[in-house]
Write an enzyme that holds these catalytic residues in place. Structure first.
Site, PDB file in Angstrom:
ATOM      1  N   ASN A  25      -2.127   2.485   3.436  1.00  0.00           N
ATOM      2  CA  ASN A  25      -1.720   4.226   3.439  1.00  0.00           C
ATOM      3  C   ASN A  25      -2.694   5.246   2.406  1.00  0.00           C
ATOM      4  OD1 ASN A  25       0.452   2.826   5.392  1.00  0.00           O
ATOM      5  ND2 ASN A  25       1.404   2.456   3.794  1.00  0.00           N
ATOM      6  N   HIS A  61       9.188   0.099   8.224  1.00  0.00           N
ATOM      7  CA  HIS A  61       8.757  -0.706   8.798  1.00  0.00           C
ATOM      8  C   HIS A  61       8.758  -2.130   7.424  1.00  0.00           C
ATOM      9  CE1 HIS A  61       6.886   1.143  11.649  1.00  0.00           C
ATOM     10  NE2 HIS A  61       6.590   2.070  11.092  1.00  0.00           N
ATOM     11  N   ASP A  62       8.432  -1.803   6.469  1.00  0.00           N
ATOM     12  CA  ASP A  62       7.744  -2.690   5.265  1.00  0.00           C
ATOM     13  C   ASP A  62       9.727  -3.039   4.716  1.00  0.00           C
ATOM     14  OD1 ASP A  62       5.047  -0.788   3.899  1.00  0.00           O
ATOM     15  OD2 ASP A  62       5.856  -2.244   5.458  1.00  0.00           O
ATOM     16  N   PHE A 110      -1.342  -0.642  12.699  1.00  0.00           N
ATOM     17  CA  PHE A 110      -2.316  -0.763  11.123  1.00  0.00           C
ATOM     18  C   PHE A 110      -2.166  -1.381  10.625  1.00  0.00           C
ATOM     19  CE2 PHE A 110      -4.124   2.849   8.330  1.00  0.00           C
ATOM     20  CZ  PHE A 110      -4.244   1.907   6.772  1.00  0.00           C
ATOM     21  N   ASN A 111      -1.933  -2.265   9.825  1.00  0.00           N
ATOM     22  CA  ASN A 111      -1.979  -2.923   9.154  1.00  0.00           C
ATOM     23  C   ASN A 111      -2.692  -3.793   9.610  1.00  0.00           C
ATOM     24  OD1 ASN A 111      -0.624  -2.124   6.776  1.00  0.00           O
ATOM     25  ND2 ASN A 111       1.497  -3.398   7.148  1.00  0.00           N
ATOM     26  N   THR A 148       3.021  -6.038   3.091  1.00  0.00           N
ATOM     27  CA  THR A 148       3.443  -4.929   3.118  1.00  0.00           C
ATOM     28  C   THR A 148       2.014  -4.390   3.920  1.00  0.00           C
ATOM     29  OG1 THR A 148       4.023  -3.638   1.793  1.00  0.00           O
ATOM     30  CG2 THR A 148       5.535  -5.134   2.683  1.00  0.00           C
ATOM     31  N   ASP A 187       0.305  -1.238  -0.340  1.00  0.00           N
ATOM     32  CA  ASP A 187       0.100   0.442  -0.347  1.00  0.00           C
ATOM     33  C   ASP A 187       1.078   1.549  -0.133  1.00  0.00           C
ATOM     34  OD1 ASP A 187      -0.917   0.305   3.719  1.00  0.00           O
ATOM     35  OD2 ASP A 187       0.738  -0.465   2.611  1.00  0.00           O
ATOM     36  N   ASP A 213       6.996   1.032   1.913  1.00  0.00           N
ATOM     37  CA  ASP A 213       6.165   0.372   0.853  1.00  0.00           C
ATOM     38  C   ASP A 213       7.457   0.683  -0.220  1.00  0.00           C
ATOM     39  OD1 ASP A 213       3.986   0.813   2.398  1.00  0.00           O
ATOM     40  OD2 ASP A 213       3.223  -0.796   1.527  1.00  0.00           O
TER      41      ASP A 213
END
Ligand code: RIB
Ligand code: CA
Length: 310
Positions: free
Chosen positions: A39, A238-239, A165-166, A124, A10, A15
């Site tokens: 996102n 993060h991703d 969030f994900n 992700t 996203d 990402d």
């Protein structure tokens, strides 16, 4: 022999950097990219995925658009983190190509079935496409080698005090994925918040060339949220940690534990309930990230981003 991977994403700043890391890494072959709401809206995350691929001349990598909303919950986009376009910061030209005329879920199934060796799926974003893959193409899902997802956390939340969030964005999809019986690795906030790419490191990319400069622009915007919210002197990518774990298995330490997703509670919606001390007796259903070699990860990430301009 590179590991074949598919990234369901996203984009989203981190990402985008995860896509670049995969493209710059000979350890993996990126068979395709699928996009989801998260996102930003699906339209924007799809355009952003194409923009990133085109920026580095990788129009050959197909992009397939997927779910534009969660399975059950209302759509919620993280514009407060990633901005109106979902990729605020650099002046990226609009995409010239379009997504392929195949739904992401069917695309994932086709690629999983066609691959000569088991494909690693790296989600992700919210897990809506992955849950739909399990529902619509169970045989193809079983052909996946493993799923290495960025999402969840043992402890802290980021979208709420309880949830990452994900997972929060589509908890029912996440619950389906964790109960699938597939080989799941969870790269959560416990790990990604330990590997902050500092503003100084980000700025050092600016002089490395056009791709490094673009990433520096992404991070200059992305780090504003993290400075304001956490007081970080930089950003967690993060991703990219999920991709790095595929590249370098030793980078993230994992433990095998049972993970459940809270879909009932309002206060703890989307919490990944990780049975760290094995209190439930439930069998482990995921390899859960508990630690990371932060310096090795950050060194790998910076080195691979710089390689675009070498
Ligand atoms: O909580 C962080 C995750 O949510 C990252 O994947 C970020 O891109 C957003 O999707
Ligand atoms: Ca993401």
């Amino acid at each position: 022999m590179p590991t074949p991977i598919l990234i369901d994403c996203d984009p989203g700043h981190d990402d985008a950097i995860a896509l670049l890391l995969a493209l710059a890494s000979p350890e993996v072959e990126l068979l395709g990219v699928t996009t989801t709401h998260g996102n930003q809206t699906l339209e924007k995350t799809t355009a952003n995925a194409i923009r990133v691929l085109e920026f580095v001349g990788r129009e050959d990598v197909p992009v397939a658009a997927g779910a534009d909303r969660p399975l059950v919950r209302d759509l919620f986009v993280a514009e407060y983190v990633h901005g109106e376009s979902g990729l605020e910061g650099p002046e990226l030209p609009p995409p010239t190509a379009r997504a392929v005329n195949v739904h992401a879920v069917d695309f994932l199934a086709e690629r999983a079935l066609a691959a000569g060796t088991p494909v690693t799926l790296v989600p992700t974003g919210p897990l809506t496409n992955v849950a739909l893959l399990l529902a619509r193409h169970p045989q193809a899902a079983q052909r996946l080698g493993r799923i290495v997802l960025m999402g969840g956390s043992i402890a802290e939340g980021n979208v709420t005090p309880a949830a990452e969030f994900n997972i929060w964005a589509d908890p029912e999809a996440a619950a389906r994925v964790f109960s699938s019986g597939l080989d799941i690795t969870m790269i959560g906030l416990d790990v990604t918040h330990k590997a902050i790419l500092t503003d100084v490191q980000a700025e050092s990319l600016r002089s490395s060339g056009r791709t490094g400069a673009m990433v520096a622009e992404l991070l200059a915007f992305f780090s504003r949220f993290h400075r304001r919210t956490y007081g970080f002197e930089g950003s967690p990518i993060h991703d990219a940690v999920a991709v790095a774990h595929v590249l370098r298995p030793g980078l993230v330490e994992t433990v095998d534990r049972h993970v459940a997703v809270d879909c009932e509670s309002t206060l703890c919606r989307g919490r990944t309930v990780v049975d760290l001390w094995r209190r439930t007796g439930n069998e482990a259903n995921a390899h859960v990230g508990v630690d990371i070699d932060s310096s090795a990860f950050l060194e790998l990430l910076v080195e691979r981003i710089r390689s675009f301009d070498a």
